[in-house]
Design a protein around this motif. Structure first.
Motif, short mmCIF file in Angstrom:
data_model
loop_
_atom_site.label_atom_id
_atom_site.label_comp_id
_atom_site.label_asym_id
_atom_site.label_seq_id
_atom_site.Cartn_x
_atom_site.Cartn_y
_atom_site.Cartn_z
N ILE A 1 38.18 -11.26 -51.76
CA ILE A 1 38.58 -12.24 -52.77
C ILE A 1 38.57 -13.65 -52.19
O ILE A 1 38.08 -14.60 -52.80
N GLU A 2 39.13 -13.80 -50.99
CA GLU A 2 39.18 -15.13 -50.38
C GLU A 2 37.79 -15.65 -50.05
O GLU A 2 37.51 -16.85 -50.19
N ALA A 3 36.90 -14.76 -49.62
CA ALA A 3 35.53 -15.20 -49.31
C ALA A 3 34.83 -15.70 -50.58
O ALA A 3 34.13 -16.72 -50.56
N ILE A 4 35.01 -14.98 -51.69
CA ILE A 4 34.38 -15.40 -52.95
C ILE A 4 35.01 -16.69 -53.46
O ILE A 4 34.32 -17.60 -53.94
N ALA A 5 36.34 -16.81 -53.33
CA ALA A 5 37.01 -18.04 -53.75
C ALA A 5 36.50 -19.23 -52.94
O ALA A 5 36.23 -20.31 -53.48
N GLY A 6 36.37 -19.05 -51.63
CA GLY A 6 35.86 -20.12 -50.78
C GLY A 6 34.43 -20.49 -51.11
O GLY A 6 34.06 -21.67 -51.09
N GLN A 7 33.62 -19.48 -51.43
CA GLN A 7 32.23 -19.74 -51.79
C GLN A 7 32.15 -20.55 -53.09
O GLN A 7 31.33 -21.46 -53.23
N TYR A 8 33.02 -20.22 -54.05
CA TYR A 8 33.03 -20.98 -55.30
C TYR A 8 33.39 -22.45 -55.04
O TYR A 8 32.75 -23.36 -55.57
N LEU A 9 34.42 -22.67 -54.22
CA LEU A 9 34.80 -24.05 -53.90
C LEU A 9 33.66 -24.77 -53.18
O LEU A 9 33.45 -25.97 -53.38
N ASP A 10 32.93 -24.05 -52.34
CA ASP A 10 31.80 -24.63 -51.63
C ASP A 10 30.72 -25.08 -52.61
O ASP A 10 30.19 -26.19 -52.51
N VAL A 11 30.41 -24.22 -53.58
CA VAL A 11 29.42 -24.57 -54.60
C VAL A 11 29.92 -25.72 -55.46
O VAL A 11 29.18 -26.65 -55.80
N LEU A 12 31.20 -25.68 -55.81
CA LEU A 12 31.79 -26.74 -56.62
C LEU A 12 31.70 -28.09 -55.92
O LEU A 12 31.38 -29.11 -56.54
N GLY A 13 31.95 -28.09 -54.61
CA GLY A 13 31.90 -29.33 -53.86
C GLY A 13 30.53 -29.99 -53.89
O GLY A 13 30.43 -31.23 -53.88
N GLU A 14 29.47 -29.19 -53.95
CA GLU A 14 28.12 -29.75 -53.97
C GLU A 14 27.82 -30.46 -55.28
O GLU A 14 26.91 -31.29 -55.35
N THR A 15 28.58 -30.17 -56.34
CA THR A 15 28.33 -30.81 -57.63
C THR A 15 28.87 -32.24 -57.68
O THR A 15 28.39 -33.05 -58.47
N ASP A 16 29.87 -32.54 -56.86
CA ASP A 16 30.48 -33.87 -56.87
C ASP A 16 31.05 -34.20 -55.50
O ASP A 16 32.26 -34.36 -55.32
N PRO A 17 30.17 -34.31 -54.49
CA PRO A 17 30.66 -34.51 -53.12
C PRO A 17 31.43 -35.81 -52.94
O PRO A 17 32.27 -35.91 -52.05
N ALA A 18 31.18 -36.80 -53.79
CA ALA A 18 31.87 -38.09 -53.64
C ALA A 18 33.37 -37.96 -53.86
O ALA A 18 34.14 -38.77 -53.36
N SER A 19 33.78 -36.96 -54.63
CA SER A 19 35.21 -36.78 -54.92
C SER A 19 35.89 -35.83 -53.95
O SER A 19 37.08 -35.56 -54.08
N TRP A 20 35.13 -35.29 -52.99
CA TRP A 20 35.68 -34.32 -52.04
C TRP A 20 36.44 -35.07 -50.95
O TRP A 20 36.43 -36.29 -50.88
N SER A 21 37.09 -34.33 -50.06
CA SER A 21 37.89 -34.94 -48.99
C SER A 21 37.84 -34.05 -47.76
O SER A 21 37.43 -32.88 -47.83
N VAL A 22 38.29 -34.59 -46.63
CA VAL A 22 38.41 -33.78 -45.41
C VAL A 22 39.32 -32.59 -45.66
O VAL A 22 39.02 -31.46 -45.26
N GLU A 23 40.43 -32.83 -46.34
CA GLU A 23 41.41 -31.77 -46.57
C GLU A 23 40.83 -30.65 -47.42
O GLU A 23 41.05 -29.47 -47.15
N ARG A 24 40.05 -31.03 -48.45
CA ARG A 24 39.48 -29.99 -49.30
C ARG A 24 38.34 -29.27 -48.58
O ARG A 24 38.14 -28.07 -48.77
N ALA A 25 37.59 -29.97 -47.76
CA ALA A 25 36.55 -29.32 -46.96
C ALA A 25 37.16 -28.29 -46.01
O ALA A 25 36.62 -27.20 -45.81
N LEU A 26 38.33 -28.61 -45.44
CA LEU A 26 39.01 -27.66 -44.57
C LEU A 26 39.54 -26.47 -45.37
O LEU A 26 39.57 -25.34 -44.87
#
Length: 356
Positions: free
Chosen positions: A177-202
Motif C-alpha cells: 500500500i505504501e509503495a503504491i501511495a508513494g508512486q501516486y504522489l510521484d506521478v502527481l508531482g510530475e504534473t505540477d513540479p513548481a508547487s512541490w517542495s523538498v519536504e514533499r519530495a522526501l
C-alpha cells in the motif's frame, strides 16, 4: 525443501548457516527459478503465446539487480533467530519480495516512459517491438500484475505457524500500500513540479522507496522470525526509514550524475520528465533568481550544471550521511544479534554509497 542444485539456475546448494551474501542471493534466485519454471510450464500448456509472455516476465525477474529487499528481510529475520536456524523455510517469503519489486519496476517504467532498466530494454519496449506501443504498454502492465499475483502465491508457500503468517501478511500488505501511495504522489508531482517542495519530495521518497526497500522488508523479516518482538520493531523502523531515504537520495543523484554504463539507465531521465526529486527541489531552494530562470528553459545537460552550481548535490550528500548515521545509531543501540548488527551497518553504507 531439498538441499540440491537446479541446473542452469542455482550455482550452489541452498545454504545452511552461516550464509554469505553471495550464497543468500543464489538461494533466493534458485527459489525464484524453481517457482517460475512451474508457472511457465502451466501457462505454456494453455497456449504457446502465454509461454512466451511468461518467459519474458521470468527474464525481467531474473535480470540481475541488487536483491536488496530480500537481503534486508533476511537480516531482519536473522537478527532474531540466530546463526543456526536454516533459511529454507523462509526462502519463499524472501523471494516473493523480488516478484513484488519487479511488479513495481515494470509499472514504474511504463509511467516514466523509461527505455532501459539494468542496461536492457524495459518491458513495454520489449513488447512494443512485437506489436507497437499500445500493445507494449498493455502487455507490460499485465506482466507487472502477474508478478504481483506470483508474489502472493510464493509468499503463501512460506513454512511458518499461522500466527506468524498473519503478521507477515499484514506487513507485506502495508508495504504494498505504501509503495503504491508513494508512486501516486510521484506521478502527481510530475504534473505540477513548481508547487512541490523538498519536504514533499522526501515524503515521496519515504513511501515510494524507503518503506518497501528497507523499512518494511526489515519488519517483514522480523515478523517471519517471531510475531510480537516489539523490542526490535522500533529500531528496525528508525533504521529502515533513515537508510531507505538515503537509498532514494542516492538514486536522485545517480539519476542526474550517474554513469549510464553502470546504472543501466540514461542519465538525466528525472530532469527530462520533470520529476520533482529532493535534489531538484533543493536546487530550486538554493538557486539564485537567475539560476531559477535558466533552470526553467535549459536542456538536460545544462540543468545538471546549474543544479551543481547551486550546491544542492553537496547538500543531498550531507542528507545521506545524516540518515546513515541515524540508522546506524538505531541499530547499534538495539538488541539485535551481533552478526545482524554488523551486516546492517555494512548494508547501510552499501545502499547509500553505490554507483548504481
Amino acid at each position: 525443501m531439498a538441499n540440491h542444485t537446479l541446473e542452469g539456475n542455482r550455482l550452489e546448494a541452498i545454504p545452511r548457516q552461516p550464509v554469505s551474501h553471495r550464497a543468500l542471493i543464489g538461494a533466493v534466485e534458485g527459489t525464484l527459478a524453481d517457482f517460475l519454471a512451474a508457472q511457465i510450464a502451466a501457462l505454456d500448456a494453455v497456449d504457446p503465446a502465454l509461454g512466451g509472455f511468461t518467459r519474458t516476465a521470468r527474464d525481467l525477474v531474473m535480470a540481475g539487480g541488487k536483491r536488496i529487499r530480500p537481503t534486508f528481510a533476511y537480516w531482519g529475520w536473522r537478527g532474531v533467530v540466530g546463526t543456526t536456524e536454516p533459511v529454507e523455510a523462509v526462502l519463499p517469503a524472501l523471494a516473493a519480495l523480488e516478484l513484488m519489486h519487479t511488479f513495481a519496476l515494470v509499472h514504474d517504467d511504463v509511467m516514466d516512459r523509461s527505455a532501459t532498466r539494468r542496461g536492457r530494454p524495459t518491458a513495454h519496449r520489449l513488447f512494443a517491438a512485437q506489436h507497437g506501443d499500445q500493445f507494449g504498454d498493455s502487455a507490460a502492465v499485465l506482466v507487472g500484475d502477474l508478478c504481483l499475483v506470483w508474489a502472493d502465491q510464493l509468499l503463501a508457500r512460506t513454512a511458518a505457524p499461522p500466527a506468524v503468517l498473519v503478521e507477515v501478511r499484514a506487513r507485506y500488505d502495508r508495504m504494498r500500500i505504501e509503495a503504491i501511495a508513494g508512486q501516486y504522489l510521484d506521478v502527481l508531482g510530475e504534473t505540477d513540479p513548481a508547487s512541490w517542495s523538498v519536504e514533499r519530495a522526501l515524503l515521496v521518497a519515504r513511501h515510494k522507496t524507503a518503506s518497501y526497500t528497507v523499512q518494511w522488508p526489515l519488519a517483514f523479516g522480523l515478523a517471519l522470525a517471531c510475531a510480537g518482538r516489539t523490542d526490535l520493531d522500533e529500531a528496525y523502523q528508525v533504521y529502515g526509514l533513515a537508510v531507505g531515504e538515503a537509498f532514494q537520495l542516492r538514486d536522485d543523484l545517480l539519476g542526474v550524475y550517474g554513469d549510464p554504463a553502470v546504472t543501466g539507465k540514461p542519465a538525466g531521465d528525472d530532469l527530462r520528465t520533470g520529476k520533482p526529486t529532493t535534489l531538484l527541489m533543493m536546487a530550486r531552494r538554493m538557486a539564485t533568481e537567475a539560476q531559477l530562470d535558466e533552470l526553467a528553459v535549459a536542456g538536460v545537460a545544462r540543468q545538471a550544471e546549474i543544479i551543481a552550481a547551486t550546491g544542492a548535490p553537496a547538500r543531498v550528500e550531507e542528507m545521506i550521511r545524516e540518515r546513515v548515521r541515524e540508522g546506524v545509531a538505531a541499530i547499534t543501540d538495539s538488541p539485535v544479534r551481533a552478526d545482524a548488527r554488523t551486516a546492517l551497518v555494512e548494508l547501510a553504507a552499501a545502499a547509500s554509497h553505490r554507483p548504481a
